[in-house]
Design an enzyme around this catalytic site. Structure first.
Site, PDB file in Angstrom:
ATOM      1  N   ASP A  25     -28.345 -35.755  13.574  1.00  0.00           N
ATOM      2  CA  ASP A  25     -29.551 -35.027  13.120  1.00  0.00           C
ATOM      3  C   ASP A  25     -30.805 -35.880  12.919  1.00  0.00           C
ATOM      4  O   ASP A  25     -31.544 -35.672  11.942  1.00  0.00           O
ATOM      5  CB  ASP A  25     -29.240 -34.268  11.820  1.00  0.00           C
ATOM      6  N   GLU A  73     -29.148 -30.159  14.004  1.00  0.00           N
ATOM      7  CA  GLU A  73     -28.924 -28.969  13.176  1.00  0.00           C
ATOM      8  C   GLU A  73     -29.949 -27.926  13.609  1.00  0.00           C
ATOM      9  O   GLU A  73     -31.156 -28.151  13.495  1.00  0.00           O
ATOM     10  CB  GLU A  73     -29.090 -29.311  11.688  1.00  0.00           C
ATOM     11  N   LYS A 130     -25.671 -27.737  16.341  1.00  0.00           N
ATOM     12  CA  LYS A 130     -24.733 -27.255  15.322  1.00  0.00           C
ATOM     13  C   LYS A 130     -25.447 -26.392  14.273  1.00  0.00           C
ATOM     14  O   LYS A 130     -26.477 -26.788  13.736  1.00  0.00           O
ATOM     15  CB  LYS A 130     -24.032 -28.442  14.647  1.00  0.00           C
ATOM     16  N   LYS A 133     -23.527 -27.858   8.640  1.00  0.00           N
ATOM     17  CA  LYS A 133     -23.740 -29.256   8.265  1.00  0.00           C
ATOM     18  C   LYS A 133     -22.780 -30.151   9.061  1.00  0.00           C
ATOM     19  O   LYS A 133     -23.157 -31.223   9.512  1.00  0.00           O
ATOM     20  CB  LYS A 133     -23.534 -29.446   6.754  1.00  0.00           C
ATOM     21  N   VAL A 158     -28.627 -38.896   9.617  1.00  0.00           N
ATOM     22  CA  VAL A 158     -29.083 -38.366   8.324  1.00  0.00           C
ATOM     23  C   VAL A 158     -28.545 -36.954   8.095  1.00  0.00           C
ATOM     24  O   VAL A 158     -28.231 -36.258   9.048  1.00  0.00           O
ATOM     25  CB  VAL A 158     -30.628 -38.336   8.289  1.00  0.00           C
ATOM     26  N   THR A 159     -28.492 -36.534   6.848  1.00  0.00           N
ATOM     27  CA  THR A 159     -28.551 -37.367   5.657  1.00  0.00           C
ATOM     28  C   THR A 159     -27.132 -37.780   5.301  1.00  0.00           C
ATOM     29  O   THR A 159     -26.192 -37.037   5.568  1.00  0.00           O
ATOM     30  CB  THR A 159     -29.206 -36.649   4.461  1.00  0.00           C
ATOM     31  N   CYS A 163     -25.035 -33.936   6.184  1.00  0.00           N
ATOM     32  CA  CYS A 163     -24.449 -33.721   7.519  1.00  0.00           C
ATOM     33  C   CYS A 163     -23.590 -34.889   7.997  1.00  0.00           C
ATOM     34  O   CYS A 163     -22.605 -34.684   8.718  1.00  0.00           O
ATOM     35  CB  CYS A 163     -25.552 -33.398   8.513  1.00  0.00           C
ATOM     36  N   GLN A 203     -10.038 -45.619  -2.249  1.00  0.00           N
ATOM     37  CA  GLN A 203      -8.583 -45.420  -2.148  1.00  0.00           C
ATOM     38  C   GLN A 203      -8.033 -45.884  -0.793  1.00  0.00           C
ATOM     39  O   GLN A 203      -7.288 -45.167  -0.125  1.00  0.00           O
ATOM     40  CB  GLN A 203      -8.232 -43.949  -2.388  1.00  0.00           C
TER      41      GLN A 203
HETATM   42  C1  C5J Z   1     -28.671 -32.855   7.236  1.00  0.00           C
HETATM   43  C2  C5J Z   1     -29.574 -31.361   5.592  1.00  0.00           C
HETATM   44  N1  C5J Z   1     -28.816 -33.192   8.507  1.00  0.00           N
HETATM   45  N2  C5J Z   1     -29.688 -32.308   4.662  1.00  0.00           N
HETATM   46  N3  C5J Z   1     -29.209 -31.662   6.856  1.00  0.00           N
HETATM   47  O1  C5J Z   1     -28.124 -33.591   6.442  1.00  0.00           O
HETATM   48  O2  C5J Z   1     -29.828 -30.225   5.313  1.00  0.00           O
END
Ligand code: C5J
Length: 228
Positions: A25, A73, A130, A133, A158-159, A163, A203
């Site tokens: 993204d 996204e 997509k 997320k 990101v982020t 995602c 873990q």
């Molecule tokens: C992504 C979002 N790409 N933060 N989207 O993380 O909405």
């Protein structure tokens, strides 16, 4: 067998042909001024800071003829693939589908929905559109990975906590060996990025590994560090 110096322990790459770089993204709407992220009051410079690192990784994968998977996204213009729960979440202004300064927000094909020019995909690279997320949700990503016999996924983008993390968790549940490149991912909130890194590798690597890009490059192209 090549090993990447990683946390919580070395990440083993069986053969390079089984690896893909996943770039999540890196869209104008999340990274640029005037985009969705900025309009929601976020500091886009946090996300912009990783562009040189992701670009270097992308160029290295291209030079080695290794597969690259970009994700975006995005929703269809009629929003039929955007559940009301997502559309209405946050009571924000603007919302998905609203007109922004770079076209309709998170709508496929709009200027703001495009990947930033520095990382524009090549024709032969996989681009997953997509609606969720996670990149496995309502996409053909798993089918593509199986067809290409990819088993090892190196994550950037990101982020980190939304995602990227969601996709890495989805991939881990499907049996992929996942590594998050720490300086190749960003959040608008640095503490969320740090917490995510720690959670994913906790873990004994419950979701996977994390490593710096230098360690990845050193394993893939030992001379890359010397010429950088
Ligand atoms: C992504 C979002 N790409 N933060 N989207 O993380 O909405």
């Amino acid at each position: 067998m090549t090993a990447i110096a990683a946390n919580p322990y070395d990440y083993q790459l069986p053969t390079e042909s089984k690896i893909a770089l996943v770039i999540i993204d890196m869209q104008r709407d999340f990274l640029e001024y005037g985009g969705f992220g900025d309009a929601l009051g976020n500091d886009v410079t946090q996300l912009q800071s990783i562009v040189p690192t992701v670009k270097k990784l992308l160029e290295t994968f291209r030079s080695l003829n290794l597969p690259v998977i970009h994700t975006i996204e995005a929703h269809s213009p009629d929003l039929s693939d955007c559940p009301p729960s997502k559309l209405n979440r946050g009571q924000g202004n603007p919302k998905i589908g609203d007109q922004g300064t770079m076209g309709r927000i998170l709508i496929v094909g709009e200027d703001g929905n495009n990947i930033i020019p520095e990382l524009t995909p090549l024709e032969n690279e996989i681009v997953i559109i997509k609606p969720g997320k996670g990149a496995f949700c309502r996409t053909n990503l798993e089918e593509i990975l199986q067809k290409e016999e990819i088993t090892h996924l190196l994550f950037t983008g990101v982020t980190t906590e939304v995602c990227v993390q969601t996709t890495m968790r989805e991939a881990n549940d499907r049996g992929y060996e996942c590594l998050l490149i720490e300086d190749g991912t960003a959040s608008y909130f640095p503490k969320f990025k740090q917490s995510t890194i720690e959670m994913l590798r906790a873990q004994g690597g419950i979701i996977g590994w994390t490593a710096n890009s230098d360690a990845v490059l050193a394993a893939l192209v030992p001379q890359a560090i010397a010429i950088a």
